[in-house]
Design a protein around this motif. Structure first.
Motif, short mmCIF file in Angstrom:
data_model
loop_
_atom_site.label_atom_id
_atom_site.label_comp_id
_atom_site.label_asym_id
_atom_site.label_seq_id
_atom_site.Cartn_x
_atom_site.Cartn_y
_atom_site.Cartn_z
N ALA A 171 -6.58 -0.73 0.75
CA ALA A 171 -5.12 -0.67 0.70
C ALA A 171 -4.67 -0.33 -0.71
CB ALA A 171 -4.52 -2.00 1.15
N ASN A 172 -4.69 0.94 -1.04
CA ASN A 172 -4.30 1.39 -2.38
C ASN A 172 -2.78 1.40 -2.54
OD1 ASN A 172 -6.78 2.15 -3.84
ND2 ASN A 172 -7.05 3.57 -2.12
N PHE B 145 0.85 -1.20 0.00
CA PHE B 145 0.00 0.00 0.00
C PHE B 145 0.88 1.24 0.00
CE2 PHE B 145 0.28 -1.12 4.56
CZ PHE B 145 0.68 0.08 5.12
N ASP B 146 0.30 2.34 -0.49
CA ASP B 146 1.06 3.58 -0.70
C ASP B 146 1.44 4.21 0.62
OD1 ASP B 146 2.27 5.78 -1.73
OD2 ASP B 146 0.48 6.68 -2.58
N ILE C 128 -2.93 -4.52 -7.47
CA ILE C 128 -3.92 -4.52 -6.40
C ILE C 128 -3.17 -4.60 -5.07
CG2 ILE C 128 -5.87 -5.72 -5.35
CD1 ILE C 128 -6.61 -6.76 -8.10
N GLY C 129 -3.37 -3.63 -4.20
CA GLY C 129 -2.67 -3.58 -2.93
C GLY C 129 -3.26 -4.53 -1.90
N TYR C 130 -2.59 -4.65 -0.78
CA TYR C 130 -3.07 -5.47 0.32
C TYR C 130 -2.60 -4.87 1.64
CZ TYR C 130 1.70 -7.38 0.41
OH TYR C 130 3.06 -7.51 0.48
N TYR C 131 -3.26 -5.29 2.74
CA TYR C 131 -2.88 -4.81 4.07
C TYR C 131 -1.58 -5.50 4.49
CZ TYR C 131 -3.27 -3.22 8.88
OH TYR C 131 -3.03 -2.61 10.09
N PHE D 236 -7.04 -7.91 0.33
CA PHE D 236 -6.68 -7.06 -0.79
C PHE D 236 -7.57 -5.82 -0.86
CE2 PHE D 236 -4.86 -11.13 -1.91
CZ PHE D 236 -3.63 -10.77 -2.43
N ASN D 237 -7.11 -4.81 -1.60
CA ASN D 237 -7.80 -3.54 -1.68
C ASN D 237 -9.24 -3.70 -2.16
OD1 ASN D 237 -8.00 -0.65 -1.62
ND2 ASN D 237 -7.77 -0.64 -3.84
#
Length: 448
Positions: free
Chosen positions: A301-302, A272-273, A315-318, A343-344
């Protein structure tokens, strides 16, 4: 406190022992000492059904733990040694099994060496202790992994206090030993840059209510210097139902935010960013030999806007780790054997059941099944600009057997099988392949 050497621990023990060596407490220091351990074999087999590749390993391991009694009801010392031997390893294995790194025939390590100072038992209703050295730490959102050949461990200080339903813990840590390697090492980010220290803290209180009901509140956090700041709040309400059954309702919330320059490009583009959050609602019903579970989880979670994977926006994730080589807490029920379902924009569901066969004469045997389903994620094709709705799902089976009824107390067997599937666009945007995962443990716990 840049480092904690065994020699420092020895000096501390000698210093605090001098005034009381002649006292009666010296007898309990020796007589209450204990030595125990574990012998186990672990097998992991990971079938990447997307690419038809197999990875895994089979190991044998020995754990040996030693601890003194408390000198003057105040001071104890202890340690643990571990040894892992390779029995077999699949061709092409790159260490993803976390049993052994590729090319490693085995390793040994002094996984723990610590000194513990506790409040004497004369303080009724209050207990407290401070443990210094290399140890197994599970405080706040900082934790270990004990599900491989040998456990991971930390170096630092871990303190706790407990009084009348209140529990508090805090830890400061500066080195780590992974579950698949020997020695202790600096905590590092994805790019290998050093993270000076990690802290964890937790507070909890249990309210005992009328009619055998209870309400438990918990707060946990974790902070990695110049890297990540994470928080978690949990609530559980337990209530008895009919005929001895019990219902537990729970809620969990996780929040993580980048906290410095060490949260680098790999983290921002891979997980994530700058921030992520996740919320979970869950219910557990215990009714005789049956346990039923249900849960729902939602995650945001971008990744960074310029992040890409196989022609898709990643695709982001925690990300719940506090460094590339650490372990963090992710104990939500919707975390499965293969996928964490975090995931986001993912809406994850689970439904599961476990049965204890003791009531029908098969004492020590239990079998559980859980189904996980996650949807709501968007896979954006960077070439066309189109977005695809994607999903993932997993079937998990767990079997446990305790051989105590056969006169083999301490001998246990556990088997886990996870069958994981997802959409092609999801695989490209995350790099997470479809998998069949088989894990087995046969362990014997002993006391000398």
């Amino acid at each position: 406190m840049s480092s904690l050497k065994p020699s420092l621990l020895s000096c501390a023990v000698a210093f605090f022992s001098l005034p009381v060596l002649a006292s009666d407490s010296y007898d309990s220091f020796i007589s209450d000492a204990k030595v125990d351990g574990k012998v186990q074999t672990v097998f992991f087999n990971d079938e990447n059904t997307t690419d038809n590749k197999t990875k895994g390993a089979w190991t044998g391991a020995v754990w040996l733990n030693a601890q003194t009694g408390y000198l003057a009801d105040f001071l104890s010392i202890g340690g643990s040694a571990y040894r892992v031997a390779k029995l077999d390893m699949k061709d092409g294995n790159v260490g993803s099994s976390d049993l052994l790194n590729a090319g490693n025939e085995g390793f040994g390590k002094l996984g723990q060496i610590w000194v513990d100072f506790k409040l004497p038992e004369s303080y009724d209703g209050l207990s407290a202790d401070v443990k210094i050295g290399r140890q197994l730490v599970e405080t706040g959102l900082v934790t270990i992994s004990g599900s491989r050949s040998v456990p991971s461990a930390w170096q630092g200080v871990d303190a706790s206090v407990e009084m009348d339903g209140f529990k508090g813990k805090i830890a400061w840590l500066n080195e780590v030993s992974k579950r698949s390697q020997s020695g202790f090492h600096h905590i590092v980010n994805e790019e290998g840059k050093k993270i000076d220290w990690v802290m964890g803290m937790q507070l909890g209180y249990t309210f005992e209510l009328a009619n055998q009901r209870s309400l438990e509140l918990q707060y946990r956090n974790g902070l990695a210097d110049n890297y990540l700041n994470a928080h978690n709040g949990n609530v559980w309400f337990k209530m008895p139902l009919y005929d001895g059954s019990e219902l537990t309702l729970g809620g969990m919330y996780f929040y993580a935010k980048q906290d410095g320059d060490l949260w680098g490009t790999d983290e921002r583009e891979g997980s994530f960013d700058n921030k992520a959050e996740s919320g979970n609602l869950n219910a557990t019903l215990n009714n005789g030999p049956w346990t039923f579970n249900a849960a729902f989880n939602y995650t945001k979670a971008n990744t960074a806007s310029n992040s890409s994977s196989n022609g898709y926006h990643t695709i982001g994730y925690y990300n719940y780790y506090f460094g590339e080589n650490t372990q963090g807490v992710w104990d939500v029920p919707t975390s499965a054997i293969v996928s964490d379902f975090n995931f986001n924009k993912e809406k994850a569901w689970l439904i599961g059941a476990e049965y204890d066969f003791s009531n029908i004469g098969l004492e020590g045997l239990s079998l559980g099944y859980t189904f996980f389903y996650g949807s709501g994620m968007k896979a954006k094709d960077l070439n066309t600009g189109t977005e695809h709705d994607v999903a993932e799902h997993e079937h998990d089976l767990t079997m446990k057997y305790d051989f105590s009824q056969w006169g083999m107390k301490g001998l246990q067997f556990k088997l886990q099988y996870g069958y994981y599937k997802n959409d092609e666009a999801f695989r490209k945007a995350t790099g997470q392949n479809e998998t069949e995962n088989l894990r087995a443990w046969l362990s014997y716990n002993f006391t000398i």
